[in-house]
Design an enzyme around this catalytic site. Structure first.
Site, mmCIF file in Angstrom:
data_model
loop_
_atom_site.group_PDB
_atom_site.id
_atom_site.type_symbol
_atom_site.label_atom_id
_atom_site.label_comp_id
_atom_site.label_asym_id
_atom_site.label_seq_id
_atom_site.Cartn_x
_atom_site.Cartn_y
_atom_site.Cartn_z
ATOM 1 N N HIS A 1 0.830 -1.287 0.068
ATOM 2 C CA HIS A 1 0.072 -0.173 0.017
ATOM 3 C C HIS A 1 1.096 1.088 -0.105
ATOM 4 C CE1 HIS A 1 1.219 -0.578 4.181
ATOM 5 N NE2 HIS A 1 0.755 0.668 4.453
ATOM 6 N N ASP B 1 0.389 5.138 1.994
ATOM 7 C CA ASP B 1 -0.511 5.748 2.896
ATOM 8 C C ASP B 1 -1.307 6.904 2.537
ATOM 9 O OD1 ASP B 1 0.805 3.866 5.031
ATOM 10 O OD2 ASP B 1 2.395 5.112 5.165
ATOM 11 N N HIS C 1 4.951 0.272 0.443
ATOM 12 C CA HIS C 1 5.646 -0.482 1.433
ATOM 13 C C HIS C 1 4.840 -1.599 1.854
ATOM 14 C CE1 HIS C 1 3.888 2.996 3.711
ATOM 15 N NE2 HIS C 1 3.472 2.033 4.568
ATOM 16 N N ARG D 1 5.266 6.154 14.569
ATOM 17 C CA ARG D 1 5.079 6.655 13.202
ATOM 18 C C ARG D 1 4.756 8.127 13.353
ATOM 19 N NH1 ARG D 1 1.337 4.544 8.483
ATOM 20 N NH2 ARG D 1 0.152 6.370 8.995
HETATM 21 C C1 SIN Z 1 2.996 1.277 7.928
HETATM 22 O O1 SIN Z 1 2.445 0.442 7.124
HETATM 23 O O2 SIN Z 1 2.871 2.163 8.210
HETATM 24 C C2 SIN Z 1 3.946 -0.016 8.785
HETATM 25 C C3 SIN Z 1 5.203 -0.058 8.206
HETATM 26 C C4 SIN Z 1 5.811 -1.077 9.166
HETATM 27 O O3 SIN Z 1 5.577 -1.036 10.243
HETATM 28 O O4 SIN Z 1 6.869 -1.591 8.839
#
Ligand code: SIN
Length: 275
Positions: free
Chosen positions: A101, A103, A250, A265
């Site tokens: 995906h 974000d 990612h 995050r």
């Molecule tokens: C995410 O998709 O924001 C998380 C990525 C991760 O935890 O590696």
């Protein structure tokens, strides 16, 4: 950690760069900030290791790249609404982000990207995969580039975050965002073309039915994750990845059942995207 010798090494052929010789807990000089920004726009994701950041320093770092997006769906670190918790506890079986995906594509002005800081990583596993949407676009035929150049796609948060009783997320009722973006965007910083549909949030091409869209979207989703477009980041406590949502996808690998993984995050606001 103090150093004046910054080094930048590619992490994969098409995407990612590891930056060493930088202490992110200190305010960045203008030159360093511009170097990180340029490398991010060019490589799609930048990695740093062995960083020691308090929540305040993490927030201060993010603010040097833009305004912070306070996440509506993730829990936050106590006392820090700016810091979303990307956590999987030992008893949980699903992780956050365990599928390809990008974000915030469901927002009208999608976030620029996120800084993910590793606070507690499992003994093995829990890596994150990245794929370059510049490389995915560049490798398409001229014919398909031409077709995609005339298309826009509809993205939504509803089917992901609007699902009640999913203990990874909160505020299901806030999942009302849909947005339409060009299927191929011109990256606002690099000026390069990037594929901008993704399996996590894209519903269909504008003006097409879901059924009509499926075949082409599935072709693009298979194409976009060819290994030559990607890289894999193996986390350690203190690692930080800063990715650009407009240039990459990612995928958080969920291969550490029974172990805890805790990441902080911070997401940085972006802008409307143009073809
Ligand atoms: C995410 O998709 O924001 C998380 C990525 C991760 O935890 O590696």
């Amino acid at each position: 950690m103090r150093s004046n010798t910054i080094q930048i090494r590619p992490a994969g052929a098409s995407v990612g760069a590891e930056i060493t010789g930088v202490d992110l807990s200190e305010p960045l000089t203008g030159v360093l900030r511009d170097t990180i920004k340029r490398t991010l726009a060019d490589r799609g994701v930048v990695f740093f290791r062995d960083q020691t950041l308090t929540p305040e320093q993490h927030i201060g770092l993010a603010r040097q790249f833009g305004d912070i997006n306070v996440n509506r769906f993730f829990s936050n670190a106590e006392g820090y609404p700016e810091i979303a918790l990307v956590v999987k506890e030992p008893h949980q079986t699903k992780n956050i982000g365990g599928g390809w995906h990008t974000d915030h594509s469901y927002d009208v002005e999608p976030a620029l990207g996120s800084m993910l800081y590793a606070r507690e990583v499992p003994p093995t596993g829990g890596d994150t995969l990245f794929s370059s949407m510049y490389a995915a676009y560049d490798a398409l035929s001229d014919g398909l580039k031409h077709t995609l150049g005339g298309l826009r796609a509809v993205h939504s948060s509803r089917h992901v975050f609007g699902v009640a009783r999913d203990d990874r997320f909160r505020n299901a009722e806030a999942a009302v965002q849909d947005a339409v973006h060009p299927a191929v965007i011109t990256h606002p910083d690099s000026g390069r073309k990037a594929l901008y549909v993704n399996p996590g949030f894209t519903l269909r091409f504008e003006g097409w039915t879901d059924d009509e869209s499926r075949g082409l979207l599935e072709y693009l989703y298979r194409h976009a994750v060819k290994p030559e477009f990607g890289c894999r980041f193996v986390w350690q406590n203190g690692s930080l990845a800063f990715w650009d949502n407009r240039a990459t996808w990612h995928y958080a690998v969920n291969d550490y059942q029974g172990e805890r993984r805790l990441m902080h995050r911070i997401t940085i606001e972006g802008c409307a995207l143009a073809a």
